[in-house]
Design a protein around this motif. Structure first.
Motif, PDB file in Angstrom:
ATOM      1  N   GLY A  78       0.788  -1.227   0.000  1.00 43.62           N
ATOM      2  CA  GLY A  78       0.000   0.000   0.000  1.00 43.62           C
ATOM      3  C   GLY A  78       0.815   1.269   0.000  1.00 43.62           C
ATOM      4  N   THR A  79       2.045   1.202  -0.505  1.00 42.92           N
ATOM      5  CA  THR A  79       2.874   2.404  -0.557  1.00 42.92           C
ATOM      6  C   THR A  79       2.551   3.231  -1.783  1.00 42.92           C
ATOM      7  N   THR A  80       2.946   4.502  -1.731  1.00 46.73           N
ATOM      8  CA  THR A  80       2.664   5.402  -2.837  1.00 46.73           C
ATOM      9  C   THR A  80       3.639   5.206  -3.991  1.00 46.73           C
ATOM     10  N   ARG A  81       4.887   4.971  -3.668  1.00 47.18           N
ATOM     11  CA  ARG A  81       5.913   4.933  -4.715  1.00 47.18           C
ATOM     12  C   ARG A  81       6.985   3.914  -4.356  1.00 47.18           C
ATOM     13  N   VAL A  82       7.460   3.198  -5.374  1.00 46.66           N
ATOM     14  CA  VAL A  82       8.546   2.242  -5.204  1.00 46.66           C
ATOM     15  C   VAL A  82       9.646   2.599  -6.190  1.00 46.66           C
ATOM     16  N   LEU A  83      10.852   2.800  -5.685  1.00 38.80           N
ATOM     17  CA  LEU A  83      12.015   3.041  -6.527  1.00 38.80           C
ATOM     18  C   LEU A  83      12.822   1.760  -6.611  1.00 38.80           C
ATOM     19  N   VAL A  84      13.192   1.358  -7.813  1.00 36.50           N
ATOM     20  CA  VAL A  84      13.924   0.113  -8.027  1.00 36.50           C
ATOM     21  C   VAL A  84      15.294   0.445  -8.607  1.00 36.50           C
TER      22      VAL A  84
END
Length: 236
Positions: A78-84
């Protein structure tokens, strides 16, 4: 986490009949991995995660299938943003030089050993060996260091042979960044430096170089989000 440091969730050991959900840098048990991430998110973020950002680092040569699986698990939090980003870029952010140009990152972990050539922050070439400290457990110290160093040197030599623009040579002049548990062993790091004829770069705690670099990148992203907008100087 900014302001909190490392938030750890130890996974049950073998004595409790559990196997790790990630092996050789790949998610092999998504359900168990999801529960583990959920417990970390509960401890670190709490129930409301609507404005949170997570940085995910992965082995440099992790395929699209494994990156997609990891993204799906994080999306379920449920996070807003994921950086990979790759583990090599994270290690470079924490222990690498500030100037741009070619940089060699050597990550000697428990189950994988990776050598990555970064040029201006981008992966230009990489090698991976499915061999790490756990595989060498039980060897006498001299044999362990010799095997690990030979594995690293073979990968660097292979990259050198395929390097047409001299990036490897430039990276070696700077000195490679050494990360992972293998970089805690002075017999390994000293031998790599001697064989390459160059100094090496070590973080304060090489075993957490990648996660701390990911944390630095996360902090930078959060500062950018909260920074006040720039004004042009004109009044309205």
């Amino acid at each position: 986490m900014p302001g909190r440091g490392l938030v750890l969730e130890p996974f049950p050991g073998p004595q409790e009949g559990a196997e790790r959900p990630v092996r050789r840098g790949r998610i092999v048990d998504p359900e168990s991995c999801g529960r583990l991430l959920g417990r970390i998110a509960d401890a670190a973020l709490g129930p409301d995660r609507s404005d949170s950002v997570i940085v995910l680092s992965h082995p440099v040569l992790a395929g699209a299938e494994h990156r997609t699986a990891a993204r799906a698990l994080l999306a379920g939090l449920g996070t807003t943003r994921v950086l990979v980003l790759s583990s090599a870029r994270a290690a470079a952010a924490y222990a690498g030089p500030r100037e741009t140009g070619p940089l060699l990152v050597v990550d000697m972990g428990a189950a994988l050993t990776e050598v990555t050539l970064l040029v201006n922050g981008l992966v230009a070439d990489a090698r991976q060996a499915e061999c790490g400290l756990d595989d060498l457990d039980g060897l006498d110290p001299a044999t362990l260091s010799a095997v690990l160093v030979r594995t690293v040197l073979d990968m660097i030599t292979s990259m050198w042979r395929h390097d047409r623009h001299g990036a490897i040579r430039g990276a070696l002049r700077k000195g490679p960044v050494l990360a992972g548990g293998g970089a805690l062993r002075t017999d390994v790091t000293d031998r790599i430096a001697h064989c390459l004829g160059t100094p090496v770069r070590l973080a304060d705690d090489p075993s957490t170089t990648v996660v701390r670099g990911a944390g630095q990148i996360l902090s930078s992203v959060l500062r950018h989000r909260t920074a006040p907008p720039e004004h042009s100087g004109r009044t309205r």
